[in-house]
Design a protein around this motif. Structure first.
Motif, PDB file in Angstrom:
ATOM      1  N   THR A  44       4.539   1.923   6.747  1.00 19.91           N
ATOM      2  CA  THR A  44       4.616   3.279   6.210  1.00 19.91           C
ATOM      3  C   THR A  44       5.309   3.300   4.855  1.00 19.91           C
ATOM      4  O   THR A  44       4.850   3.966   3.914  1.00 19.91           O
ATOM      5  CB  THR A  44       5.366   4.197   7.191  1.00 19.91           C
ATOM      6  OG1 THR A  44       4.727   4.162   8.462  1.00 19.91           O
ATOM      7  CG2 THR A  44       5.384   5.632   6.682  1.00 19.91           C
ATOM      8  N   ALA A  45       6.415   2.564   4.734  1.00 20.46           N
ATOM      9  CA  ALA A  45       7.142   2.526   3.461  1.00 20.46           C
ATOM     10  C   ALA A  45       6.295   1.907   2.355  1.00 20.46           C
ATOM     11  O   ALA A  45       6.321   2.365   1.207  1.00 20.46           O
ATOM     12  CB  ALA A  45       8.448   1.753   3.633  1.00 20.46           C
ATOM     13  N   GLU A  46       5.540   0.867   2.700  1.00 16.52           N
ATOM     14  CA  GLU A  46       4.670   0.238   1.705  1.00 16.52           C
ATOM     15  C   GLU A  46       3.534   1.179   1.295  1.00 16.52           C
ATOM     16  O   GLU A  46       3.190   1.280   0.112  1.00 16.52           O
ATOM     17  CB  GLU A  46       4.084  -1.064   2.260  1.00 16.52           C
ATOM     18  CG  GLU A  46       5.068  -2.207   2.329  1.00 16.52           C
ATOM     19  CD  GLU A  46       4.437  -3.492   2.827  1.00 16.52           C
ATOM     20  OE1 GLU A  46       5.064  -4.549   2.689  1.00 16.52           O
ATOM     21  OE2 GLU A  46       3.306  -3.433   3.350  1.00 16.52           O
ATOM     22  N   ALA A  47       2.947   1.851   2.278  1.00 18.74           N
ATOM     23  CA  ALA A  47       1.824   2.744   1.992  1.00 18.74           C
ATOM     24  C   ALA A  47       2.229   3.909   1.101  1.00 18.74           C
ATOM     25  O   ALA A  47       1.435   4.376   0.281  1.00 18.74           O
ATOM     26  CB  ALA A  47       1.237   3.271   3.304  1.00 18.74           C
ATOM     27  N   LEU A  48       3.469   4.370   1.254  1.00 16.15           N
ATOM     28  CA  LEU A  48       3.942   5.518   0.482  1.00 16.15           C
ATOM     29  C   LEU A  48       4.733   5.121  -0.763  1.00 16.15           C
ATOM     30  O   LEU A  48       5.229   5.995  -1.473  1.00 16.15           O
ATOM     31  CB  LEU A  48       4.815   6.419   1.374  1.00 16.15           C
ATOM     32  CG  LEU A  48       4.094   7.052   2.578  1.00 16.15           C
ATOM     33  CD1 LEU A  48       5.079   7.879   3.395  1.00 16.15           C
ATOM     34  CD2 LEU A  48       2.920   7.916   2.125  1.00 16.15           C
ATOM     35  N   TYR A  49       4.833   3.803  -1.026  1.00 12.65           N
ATOM     36  CA  TYR A  49       5.601   3.344  -2.189  1.00 12.65           C
ATOM     37  C   TYR A  49       4.906   3.836  -3.460  1.00 12.65           C
ATOM     38  O   TYR A  49       3.734   3.520  -3.710  1.00 12.65           O
ATOM     39  CB  TYR A  49       5.680   1.821  -2.191  1.00 12.65           C
ATOM     40  CG  TYR A  49       6.747   1.264  -3.105  1.00 12.65           C
ATOM     41  CD1 TYR A  49       8.085   1.280  -2.716  1.00 12.65           C
ATOM     42  CD2 TYR A  49       6.414   0.713  -4.344  1.00 12.65           C
ATOM     43  CE1 TYR A  49       9.072   0.762  -3.530  1.00 12.65           C
ATOM     44  CE2 TYR A  49       7.401   0.194  -5.167  1.00 12.65           C
ATOM     45  CZ  TYR A  49       8.727   0.218  -4.759  1.00 12.65           C
ATOM     46  OH  TYR A  49       9.707  -0.298  -5.580  1.00 12.65           O
ATOM     47  N   PRO A  50       5.597   4.609  -4.289  1.00 14.62           N
ATOM     48  CA  PRO A  50       4.954   5.233  -5.461  1.00 14.62           C
ATOM     49  C   PRO A  50       4.711   4.277  -6.629  1.00 14.62           C
ATOM     50  O   PRO A  50       3.968   4.611  -7.551  1.00 14.62           O
ATOM     51  CB  PRO A  50       5.944   6.330  -5.859  1.00 14.62           C
ATOM     52  CG  PRO A  50       7.262   5.839  -5.359  1.00 14.62           C
ATOM     53  CD  PRO A  50       6.977   5.066  -4.111  1.00 14.62           C
ATOM     54  N   GLY A  51       5.302   3.091  -6.581  1.00 16.68           N
ATOM     55  CA  GLY A  51       5.103   2.120  -7.647  1.00 16.68           C
ATOM     56  C   GLY A  51       4.230   0.973  -7.181  1.00 16.68           C
ATOM     57  O   GLY A  51       3.583   1.031  -6.136  1.00 16.68           O
ATOM     58  N   THR A  52       4.208  -0.096  -7.988  1.00 13.71           N
ATOM     59  CA  THR A  52       3.454  -1.287  -7.621  1.00 13.71           C
ATOM     60  C   THR A  52       4.278  -2.132  -6.665  1.00 13.71           C
ATOM     61  O   THR A  52       5.438  -2.432  -6.929  1.00 13.71           O
ATOM     62  CB  THR A  52       3.120  -2.122  -8.873  1.00 13.71           C
ATOM     63  OG1 THR A  52       2.361  -1.326  -9.777  1.00 13.71           O
ATOM     64  CG2 THR A  52       2.337  -3.366  -8.498  1.00 13.71           C
ATOM     65  N   PHE A  53       3.664  -2.498  -5.543  1.00 13.31           N
ATOM     66  CA  PHE A  53       4.376  -3.300  -4.550  1.00 13.31           C
ATOM     67  C   PHE A  53       3.478  -4.436  -4.122  1.00 13.31           C
ATOM     68  O   PHE A  53       2.365  -4.224  -3.646  1.00 13.31           O
ATOM     69  CB  PHE A  53       4.764  -2.442  -3.339  1.00 13.31           C
ATOM     70  CG  PHE A  53       5.759  -3.110  -2.429  1.00 13.31           C
ATOM     71  CD1 PHE A  53       7.114  -3.007  -2.672  1.00 13.31           C
ATOM     72  CD2 PHE A  53       5.334  -3.851  -1.336  1.00 13.31           C
ATOM     73  CE1 PHE A  53       8.044  -3.616  -1.836  1.00 13.31           C
ATOM     74  CE2 PHE A  53       6.251  -4.470  -0.500  1.00 13.31           C
ATOM     75  CZ  PHE A  53       7.606  -4.353  -0.750  1.00 13.31           C
ATOM     76  N   SER A  54       3.973  -5.676  -4.298  1.00 17.64           N
ATOM     77  CA  SER A  54       3.189  -6.871  -4.007  1.00 17.64           C
ATOM     78  C   SER A  54       3.809  -7.667  -2.868  1.00 17.64           C
ATOM     79  O   SER A  54       5.022  -7.882  -2.848  1.00 17.64           O
ATOM     80  CB  SER A  54       3.097  -7.747  -5.260  1.00 17.64           C
ATOM     81  OG  SER A  54       2.603  -9.029  -4.952  1.00 17.64           O
ATOM     82  N   THR A  55       2.983  -8.105  -1.935  1.00 15.91           N
ATOM     83  CA  THR A  55       3.462  -8.922  -0.819  1.00 15.91           C
ATOM     84  C   THR A  55       4.079 -10.222  -1.312  1.00 15.91           C
ATOM     85  O   THR A  55       5.077 -10.698  -0.769  1.00 15.91           O
ATOM     86  CB  THR A  55       2.310  -9.236   0.153  1.00 15.91           C
ATOM     87  OG1 THR A  55       1.800  -8.006   0.678  1.00 15.91           O
ATOM     88  CG2 THR A  55       2.781 -10.116   1.300  1.00 15.91           C
ATOM     89  N   GLY A  56       3.496 -10.802  -2.357  1.00 15.11           N
ATOM     90  CA  GLY A  56       4.008 -12.068  -2.868  1.00 15.11           C
ATOM     91  C   GLY A  56       5.216 -11.916  -3.772  1.00 15.11           C
ATOM     92  O   GLY A  56       6.146 -12.720  -3.722  1.00 15.11           O
ATOM     93  N   ALA A  57       5.222 -10.874  -4.591  1.00 14.81           N
ATOM     94  CA  ALA A  57       6.272 -10.733  -5.606  1.00 14.81           C
ATOM     95  C   ALA A  57       7.471  -9.917  -5.144  1.00 14.81           C
ATOM     96  O   ALA A  57       8.572 -10.078  -5.681  1.00 14.81           O
ATOM     97  CB  ALA A  57       5.688 -10.108  -6.874  1.00 14.81           C
ATOM     98  N   ASN A  58       7.273  -9.043  -4.178  1.00 17.17           N
ATOM     99  CA  ASN A  58       8.358  -8.166  -3.737  1.00 17.17           C
ATOM    100  C   ASN A  58       8.920  -8.578  -2.388  1.00 17.17           C
ATOM    101  O   ASN A  58       8.166  -8.857  -1.453  1.00 17.17           O
ATOM    102  CB  ASN A  58       7.882  -6.721  -3.630  1.00 17.17           C
ATOM    103  CG  ASN A  58       7.679  -6.062  -4.968  1.00 17.17           C
ATOM    104  OD1 ASN A  58       6.553  -5.970  -5.442  1.00 17.17           O
ATOM    105  ND2 ASN A  58       8.755  -5.607  -5.578  1.00 17.17           N
ATOM    106  N   GLU A  59      10.236  -8.586  -2.288  1.00 18.86           N
ATOM    107  CA  GLU A  59      10.883  -8.786  -1.002  1.00 18.86           C
ATOM    108  C   GLU A  59      10.707  -7.519  -0.168  1.00 18.86           C
ATOM    109  O   GLU A  59      10.548  -6.427  -0.703  1.00 18.86           O
ATOM    110  CB  GLU A  59      12.370  -9.083  -1.195  1.00 18.86           C
ATOM    111  CG  GLU A  59      12.646 -10.330  -2.012  1.00 18.86           C
ATOM    112  CD  GLU A  59      14.127 -10.522  -2.285  1.00 18.86           C
ATOM    113  OE1 GLU A  59      14.937  -9.757  -1.713  1.00 18.86           O
ATOM    114  OE2 GLU A  59      14.462 -11.418  -3.062  1.00 18.86           O
ATOM    115  N   ILE A  60      10.769  -7.668   1.138  1.00 16.76           N
ATOM    116  CA  ILE A  60      10.633  -6.504   2.012  1.00 16.76           C
ATOM    117  C   ILE A  60      11.719  -5.476   1.703  1.00 16.76           C
ATOM    118  O   ILE A  60      11.461  -4.273   1.669  1.00 16.76           O
ATOM    119  CB  ILE A  60      10.716  -6.917   3.493  1.00 16.76           C
ATOM    120  CG1 ILE A  60       9.580  -7.879   3.838  1.00 16.76           C
ATOM    121  CG2 ILE A  60      10.661  -5.700   4.404  1.00 16.76           C
ATOM    122  CD1 ILE A  60       9.676  -8.480   5.228  1.00 16.76           C
TER     123      ILE A  60
END
Length: 227
Positions: A44-60
């Motif tokens: 849910t937090a990832e889906a609603l993240y208003p910026g760019t969020f990458s599984t590889g580049a971003n920590e949980i």
């Protein structure tokens, strides 16, 4: 032994079995809910993240706030993630108490309790707090892997082997990256991918172990299955 004494003994044993089954059901249920909450909270937090969020580049934990000095906190993802971690921490710590009542094995339940404390700390001290967050995150990583390994002492095959495999995968990934850094074979996944290889095996274990305990309670408590 008189008939009355035998009846009292049987009744006492049956009472202990029912009590342990209840503790297993409650402890397992709390872990199962905690595992589902982790998955759904992150999704849910990832889906609603208003910026760019990458599984590889971003920590949980970036969902709750990125590292200082230039921390980024974006809503509603930050609140969703942090609240979810706090709830998870409380659920896991509560579950460990019931599991201790059932098994009386602190070598098994202490790592679970510490895992809950770590998750609670991650929620209370998001990534933007720096060192406090890093400490609680490391506590969560280490205790989670150890908890999965320790659970093999109170589970039966095949789940025992699955539990060991998940715990070993988490700790091996953590150890490899800490010792080898960017030259670790797992580093190709990026910092976000590496962290997920540490975290998700533990999340899978929490969910599966919770279900295992509930099933064991429904199937009756068998002291002979403990190791």
């Amino acid at each position: 032994m008189t008939t009355n004494t035998a009846r009292i003994t049987v009744s006492a044993v049956a009472g202990r079995v029912r009590s342990r089954a209840t503790d297993l059901r409650l402890g397992g249920g709390l872990l199962l809910v905690a595992g589902a909450t982790i998955f759904m909270g992150i999704i849910t937090a990832e889906a609603l993240y208003p910026g760019t969020f990458s599984t590889g580049a971003n920590e949980i934990s970036d969902l709750g706030g990125t590292r200082p000095p230039n921390s980024v906190i974006l809503q509603p993802s930050a609140t969703i993630f942090n609240v979810a971690m706090i709830v998870i921490g409380v659920l896991v710590m509560s579950g460990s108490w019931f599991i201790e009542r059932a098994f009386a094995r602190r070598s098994v339940t202490l790592p679970i309790a510490v895992l809950g404390v770590g998750a609670l700390g991650v929620g209370l001290f998001p990534g933007n707090t720096g060192n406090p967050h890093a400490i609680f995150a490391m506590v969560t990583f280490i205790s989670g892997g150890i908890a999965a390994l320790s659970a093999a002492r109170v589970t039966s095959a095949p789940f025992r082997y699955i539990s060991v495999l998940l715990g070993a995968a988490s700790l091996a990934t953590l150890g490899s990256y800490m010792l080898l850094g960017d030259v670790s074979p797992i580093a190709v996944l990026g910092i976000g991918g590496v962290e997920r290889w540490i975290v998700y095996p533990v999340v899978l274990w929490i969910t599966a172990f919770g279900g295992y305990l509930c099933g064991r309670a429904d199937g009756g408590y068998d002291e002979g299955s403990e190791r």
